[in-house]
Design an enzyme around this catalytic site. Sequence first.
Site, PDB file in Angstrom:
ATOM      1  N   LYS A  41       0.838  -1.210   0.000  1.00 39.28           N
ATOM      2  CA  LYS A  41       0.000   0.000   0.000  1.00 39.28           C
ATOM      3  C   LYS A  41       0.867   1.252   0.000  1.00 39.28           C
ATOM      4  O   LYS A  41       0.618   2.197  -0.736  1.00 39.28           O
ATOM      5  CB  LYS A  41      -0.900  -0.024   1.242  1.00 39.28           C
ATOM      6  CG  LYS A  41      -1.531   1.303   1.559  1.00 39.28           C
ATOM      7  CD  LYS A  41      -2.343   1.255   2.820  1.00 39.28           C
ATOM      8  CE  LYS A  41      -1.582   1.555   4.088  1.00 39.28           C
ATOM      9  NZ  LYS A  41      -1.177   2.955   4.286  1.00 39.28           N
ATOM     10  N   ASN A  42       1.924   1.233   0.829  1.00 39.09           N
ATOM     11  CA  ASN A  42       2.733   2.450   0.969  1.00 39.09           C
ATOM     12  C   ASN A  42       3.642   2.701  -0.231  1.00 39.09           C
ATOM     13  O   ASN A  42       4.152   3.806  -0.395  1.00 39.09           O
ATOM     14  CB  ASN A  42       3.561   2.394   2.258  1.00 39.09           C
ATOM     15  CG  ASN A  42       2.701   2.647   3.481  1.00 39.09           C
ATOM     16  OD1 ASN A  42       1.510   2.926   3.362  1.00 39.09           O
ATOM     17  ND2 ASN A  42       3.297   2.527   4.662  1.00 39.09           N
ATOM     18  N   ARG A  49      -4.127  10.333   5.333  1.00 42.70           N
ATOM     19  CA  ARG A  49      -3.057  11.308   5.317  1.00 42.70           C
ATOM     20  C   ARG A  49      -2.081  11.090   4.159  1.00 42.70           C
ATOM     21  O   ARG A  49      -1.471  12.020   3.652  1.00 42.70           O
ATOM     22  CB  ARG A  49      -2.297  11.160   6.635  1.00 42.70           C
ATOM     23  CG  ARG A  49      -2.127  12.404   7.366  1.00 42.70           C
ATOM     24  CD  ARG A  49      -1.164  12.207   8.504  1.00 42.70           C
ATOM     25  NE  ARG A  49      -0.327  13.376   8.604  1.00 42.70           N
ATOM     26  CZ  ARG A  49       0.756  13.576   7.918  1.00 42.70           C
ATOM     27  NH1 ARG A  49       1.181  12.673   7.075  1.00 42.70           N
ATOM     28  NH2 ARG A  49       1.434  14.680   8.069  1.00 42.70           N
ATOM     29  N   CYS A  54      -3.366  12.830  13.842  1.00 42.03           N
ATOM     30  CA  CYS A  54      -4.058  11.547  13.796  1.00 42.03           C
ATOM     31  C   CYS A  54      -3.692  10.804  15.070  1.00 42.03           C
ATOM     32  O   CYS A  54      -2.948  11.329  15.905  1.00 42.03           O
ATOM     33  CB  CYS A  54      -3.662  10.758  12.563  1.00 42.03           C
ATOM     34  SG  CYS A  54      -1.970  10.239  12.592  1.00 42.03           S
ATOM     35  N   ARG A 110       2.040  14.653  13.363  1.00 41.40           N
ATOM     36  CA  ARG A 110       2.322  14.472  11.938  1.00 41.40           C
ATOM     37  C   ARG A 110       2.403  15.780  11.143  1.00 41.40           C
ATOM     38  O   ARG A 110       1.556  16.081  10.290  1.00 41.40           O
ATOM     39  CB  ARG A 110       1.316  13.509  11.323  1.00 41.40           C
ATOM     40  CG  ARG A 110       1.296  12.202  12.091  1.00 41.40           C
ATOM     41  CD  ARG A 110       0.646  11.090  11.359  1.00 41.40           C
ATOM     42  NE  ARG A 110       1.468  10.560  10.302  1.00 41.40           N
ATOM     43  CZ  ARG A 110       1.180   9.435   9.650  1.00 41.40           C
ATOM     44  NH1 ARG A 110       0.120   8.750   9.965  1.00 41.40           N
ATOM     45  NH2 ARG A 110       1.970   9.000   8.697  1.00 41.40           N
ATOM     46  N   ASP A 141       5.893   0.707  11.607  1.00 42.74           N
ATOM     47  CA  ASP A 141       4.619   0.093  11.220  1.00 42.74           C
ATOM     48  C   ASP A 141       4.489  -1.364  11.677  1.00 42.74           C
ATOM     49  O   ASP A 141       3.437  -1.977  11.499  1.00 42.74           O
ATOM     50  CB  ASP A 141       4.429   0.174   9.693  1.00 42.74           C
ATOM     51  CG  ASP A 141       4.032   1.573   9.244  1.00 42.74           C
ATOM     52  OD1 ASP A 141       3.792   2.429  10.110  1.00 42.74           O
ATOM     53  OD2 ASP A 141       3.977   1.812   8.026  1.00 42.74           O
ATOM     54  N   VAL A 146      10.161   7.042  15.817  1.00 39.32           N
ATOM     55  CA  VAL A 146       9.628   7.681  14.601  1.00 39.32           C
ATOM     56  C   VAL A 146       8.355   8.467  14.924  1.00 39.32           C
ATOM     57  O   VAL A 146       8.225   9.637  14.564  1.00 39.32           O
ATOM     58  CB  VAL A 146       9.372   6.630  13.491  1.00 39.32           C
ATOM     59  CG1 VAL A 146       8.843   7.310  12.228  1.00 39.32           C
ATOM     60  CG2 VAL A 146      10.654   5.864  13.171  1.00 39.32           C
ATOM     61  N   ARG A 177      -8.282  -0.319   5.805  1.00 40.04           N
ATOM     62  CA  ARG A 177      -7.468   0.692   5.124  1.00 40.04           C
ATOM     63  C   ARG A 177      -6.210   0.074   4.506  1.00 40.04           C
ATOM     64  O   ARG A 177      -5.697   0.588   3.522  1.00 40.04           O
ATOM     65  CB  ARG A 177      -7.020   1.780   6.120  1.00 40.04           C
ATOM     66  CG  ARG A 177      -8.111   2.767   6.478  1.00 40.04           C
ATOM     67  CD  ARG A 177      -7.518   3.902   7.297  1.00 40.04           C
ATOM     68  NE  ARG A 177      -6.250   4.299   6.751  1.00 40.04           N
ATOM     69  CZ  ARG A 177      -5.182   4.664   7.470  1.00 40.04           C
ATOM     70  NH1 ARG A 177      -5.248   4.712   8.775  1.00 40.04           N
ATOM     71  NH2 ARG A 177      -4.061   5.003   6.875  1.00 40.04           N
TER      72      ARG A 177
HETATM   73  C1  UD1 Z   1       5.006   6.896   5.946  1.00 42.45           C
HETATM   74  C2  UD1 Z   1       4.077   5.713   5.923  1.00 42.45           C
HETATM   75  C3  UD1 Z   1       3.690   5.302   7.344  1.00 42.45           C
HETATM   76  C4  UD1 Z   1       4.949   5.052   8.172  1.00 42.45           C
HETATM   77  C5  UD1 Z   1       5.886   6.255   8.099  1.00 42.45           C
HETATM   78  C6  UD1 Z   1       7.219   6.000   8.776  1.00 42.45           C
HETATM   79  C7  UD1 Z   1       2.867   5.979   3.840  1.00 42.45           C
HETATM   80  C8  UD1 Z   1       1.561   6.238   3.177  1.00 42.45           C
HETATM   81  N1  UD1 Z   1       2.880   6.067   5.180  1.00 42.45           N
HETATM   82  O1  UD1 Z   1       4.297   8.001   6.510  1.00 42.45           O
HETATM   83  O2  UD1 Z   1       2.910   4.102   7.252  1.00 42.45           O
HETATM   84  O3  UD1 Z   1       4.564   4.851   9.519  1.00 42.45           O
HETATM   85  O4  UD1 Z   1       6.174   6.584   6.731  1.00 42.45           O
HETATM   86  O5  UD1 Z   1       7.834   4.885   8.235  1.00 42.45           O
HETATM   87  O6  UD1 Z   1       3.833   5.657   3.198  1.00 42.45           O
HETATM   88  N2  UD1 Z   1       7.852  14.549   9.983  1.00 42.45           N
HETATM   89  C9  UD1 Z   1       8.155  15.870  10.223  1.00 42.45           C
HETATM   90  N3  UD1 Z   1       7.889  16.774   9.239  1.00 42.45           N
HETATM   91  C10 UD1 Z   1       7.358  16.418   8.029  1.00 42.45           C
HETATM   92  C11 UD1 Z   1       7.092  15.064   7.796  1.00 42.45           C
HETATM   93  C12 UD1 Z   1       7.345  14.145   8.798  1.00 42.45           C
HETATM   94  O7  UD1 Z   1       8.630  16.226  11.295  1.00 42.45           O
HETATM   95  O8  UD1 Z   1       7.159  17.288   7.180  1.00 42.45           O
HETATM   96  C13 UD1 Z   1       8.114  13.549  11.037  1.00 42.45           C
HETATM   97  C14 UD1 Z   1       6.886  12.735  11.419  1.00 42.45           C
HETATM   98  O9  UD1 Z   1       6.074  13.418  12.350  1.00 42.45           O
HETATM   99  C15 UD1 Z   1       7.519  11.485  11.994  1.00 42.45           C
HETATM  100  C16 UD1 Z   1       8.750  11.303  11.103  1.00 42.45           C
HETATM  101  O10 UD1 Z   1       9.010  12.581  10.523  1.00 42.45           O
HETATM  102  O11 UD1 Z   1       7.936  11.714  13.323  1.00 42.45           O
HETATM  103  C17 UD1 Z   1       8.585  10.280  10.003  1.00 42.45           C
HETATM  104  O12 UD1 Z   1       7.381  10.528   9.299  1.00 42.45           O
HETATM  105  P1  UD1 Z   1       7.241  10.253   7.748  1.00 42.45           P
HETATM  106  O13 UD1 Z   1       8.344   9.372   7.274  1.00 42.45           O
HETATM  107  O14 UD1 Z   1       7.049  11.549   7.027  1.00 42.45           O
HETATM  108  O15 UD1 Z   1       5.874   9.478   7.679  1.00 42.45           O
HETATM  109  P2  UD1 Z   1       4.912   9.461   6.438  1.00 42.45           P
HETATM  110  O16 UD1 Z   1       5.723   9.601   5.193  1.00 42.45           O
HETATM  111  O17 UD1 Z   1       3.768  10.393   6.637  1.00 42.45           O
END
Ligand code: UD1
Length: 421
Positions: A22-23, A92, A116, A121, A308, A330, A400
């Site tokens: 999915k991701n 998201r 969430c 996030r 995850d 994370v 989901r």
């Molecule tokens: C993706 C995955 C999710 C997984 C996560 C971490 C998808 C659809 N989702 O989510 O299942 O749990 O990677 O492996 O692929 N952060 C910031 N600023 C930002 C963006 C992120 O500080 O602009 C922080 C987040 O709050 C978190 C960390 O960075 O603490 C990692 O998040 P991120 O890798 O961005 O997660 P997603 O890409 O949203």
Amino acid sequence: MEKFIIEGGAKLSGTVRISGSKNAALPIISASLLAEGKTVLHNIPDVKDIKTLIRILEYMGVKVRFERNTLEVDPSGIYRYTAPYEFVSTMRGSICLLGPLLAKYGQARFSMPGGCLIGARPIDLHIKGLKKLGVEVLIEEGYIVGKTPRKLKGSNIFLGGNFGSSVLATANIMCAATMAKGETLIEFAASEPEIVDLAMFLKKMGARIYGEGSHCLRIEGVKNLKSVEYSIIPDRIEAGTYILAGYLTRGSINVKNVVPGHLFSFLDKIEETGVSFKSRKNSIETVPSGRWRSVDVITLPYPGFPTDLQAQMMTYLSLAEGISTVTEKVFPERFIHVAELNRLGANINLDGAKAIIKGVDRFKGSKTMASDLRASAAIVLAGLAAEGETEISRIYHLDRGYENFEQKLVALGAKIKRIKS
Ligand code: UD1
């Protein structure tokens, strides 16, 4: 609303085929908007998040056809560049449309994803990277509005945040940079297999990307990207969930269609607990075992232990001998499953972003409630191992991201039913 009723204690055995990731699928489907014509994607999991993304694309005027895990995406009729709140609030991950829309169509209006259950996030890294490429970003009435007054221009971008790299920020900036003028360097890029898959897809379309799988990406912008046919990698998180189901029910499950290398840190921890498995080219088979040992787990960006699989691992460690700890690096607030696991008899205490798990010798069935996607999977695993009946409400979270979850479990011998509440 629907719920699961699980009669615990059945030993699971047999073969389960893992679906497409999915991701990986979400950013790749989004990146198809960069192509000139119709993209054909195979191994797309039939799960709710994919359907939500399809609804957003249809809302934008993109032609989409989804049949038997193959998805066709034709963006030639696109006329709206907006992702409204009602879609983004349930998923998201749709934020990964932002980069492709801005690179190809020069505009995007996106509802702010908000928080969430697994934490705040933020999206600052997405915005920072896009601005560096020349996107003008405004926040208006809860929407991020991006515009590119002139062609995007390659740049040097440091994409690390307080919690390390960001998967979807890397996806967005990589997509946007493929069509920017000149060269882009992304430092502290995410190296997850899903990002590598996206890079492979973009490269097949004609993008020039170097360094995927490392923390430094170099992208030379090109004028156009062509439409291609592509098959998505298997879902490593779904695979890890079934592997744990094997140990938790003392069964032998052959988990097929996996890339064992994508699960390296997870399998390494599993081995440290004293159990064994047979690893083949595209499959992992669990070997039933007695009680396993406690270990300490720290979640980290890839190649570290995946956040995850943290909740599901906690179910497993709840039945280990001794005291384990799980530290979440994370998403430090991602512990919504703890109260539900304790309801089933686990003994878990939280100390900030660290969970201390005292191993117990059994779970006892109970009424529980699913919360986020992976937390819900952790409760299902506990229910499968528990004595007696476990009821899990709000299972729409599971839909989901797990394709045919209960059908796959039933085929392995689980006693699980979906009923209307
Ligand atoms: C993706 C995955 C999710 C997984 C996560 C971490 C998808 C659809 N989702 O989510 O299942 O749990 O990677 O492996 O692929 N952060 C910031 N600023 C930002 C963006 C992120 O500080 O602009 C922080 C987040 O709050 C978190 C960390 O960075 O603490 C990692 O998040 P991120 O890798 O961005 O997660 P997603 O890409 O949203």
